[in-house]
Structure formats: structure tokens, C-alpha cells
Scaffold this active site. Sequence first.
Site, short mmCIF file in Angstrom:
data_model
loop_
_atom_site.label_atom_id
_atom_site.label_comp_id
_atom_site.label_asym_id
_atom_site.label_seq_id
_atom_site.Cartn_x
_atom_site.Cartn_y
_atom_site.Cartn_z
N SER A 136 6.92 42.69 82.24
CA SER A 136 6.24 41.46 82.61
C SER A 136 7.27 40.39 82.94
CB SER A 136 5.37 40.99 81.45
OG SER A 136 4.86 39.69 81.66
N TYR A 149 3.91 39.28 72.51
CA TYR A 149 3.90 39.85 73.86
C TYR A 149 5.29 39.79 74.48
CZ TYR A 149 2.35 40.86 78.62
OH TYR A 149 2.17 41.43 79.87
#
Length: 183
Positions: A136, A149
Site C-alpha cells: 500500500s 495497517y
Amino acid sequence: MADTKKVALVTGASKGIGKTIARWLLERGWAVKTCARSGDELGRTVGELSMLGRIEGTVLDLGNREAVKRYCAAWSGPIHALVNNAAICHVKRIDEPAEDRFWDEVLDINLNGVHFLTRGLLEHMPDGGRIVNISSQLGQEARAGYGAYCASKFGLIGLTKVWAKELGPRGITVNAVCPGWVK
């Protein structure tokens, strides 16, 4: 005549990026195996994409290490490409009350699950195989509230670099893709 299609596994392929990757592979003649936590969403995706080629789906929670080990032990035949796409996110700032289970769940699915799935399937990957880890933008920069995350996606980039060095001698390429926000 033996089936000579290349086989790819795309995790988290019931929606979003994973579904798009599965579609792309099917359109190019690959046989695609998918897994996701939601059987309903996965079933709809497999039904929708089945007109494009050979696709099968298995309900699998990557956060359940024993389930991942059983899935890998039951794998038969070669796997030419592994796309580690499945991920979850819980938003919680470090200065807010939180339950440990949210941190654990994110790390178990986004990082630990990827490790154990990849390790378990490597024996089925021929030389010249491909591993693509979907990290990401938040694996390269931080965002408040996204501690677990970000940690998992930074870690995934680190694993990608390690595996590229370890598996390169077999001609297995290992890459990370770091998409930004998507619908």
C-alpha cells in the site's frame, strides 16, 4: 490432453483489487484459484467471473494459521503465480482506548497470513514463478490512526525484499505493488 494452463492464486479476490486481478488473469488464459473470508462475496465473484475461464474459490481466513496450513497441505499441482492481496484495516489512534484483538487481526491477516501461505505453497511453485505482494501507499508513508495497517504494509515490503533475495536464484520474482486509495 493434459491441462497446460498456468495457475495463479489471488487472495482476497472477492472484491476490489483482488477481483480485478483475477479478472485480468482469466482474460489472459490463466486458471485462477481464489480465497477470501466471506463465502457469500466469494461465491458471487466466482459465479460472475466463471464465464471468463477456470476459476475456483475457497473460504479461507488468512488470520487463522492452522487453516492456512491445512489449505497449503491440501494444494495439488503447480502454482505459477501467487498474488497476496487480502488485507483488512482497523483505524485506531495510539492515544485512544483499543482492544488488542484489532491490532492482532490486522497483523495476522496482512502479514502473518501472507508469510505462512507463501511458505506453505512454495514447494508447489516451479522455478520462474511469480509472487506479487499487494502492499500500500501506507507501506511507504504513515497516516495517523493506521498504526497496525501501516506496520503490516511496511512489513510486507520488507518481506518482499527478503524473498526476492532468497528466491531469486530459482528465477522466482517477488515484487510489491503499493496502490493508493481505490474505490
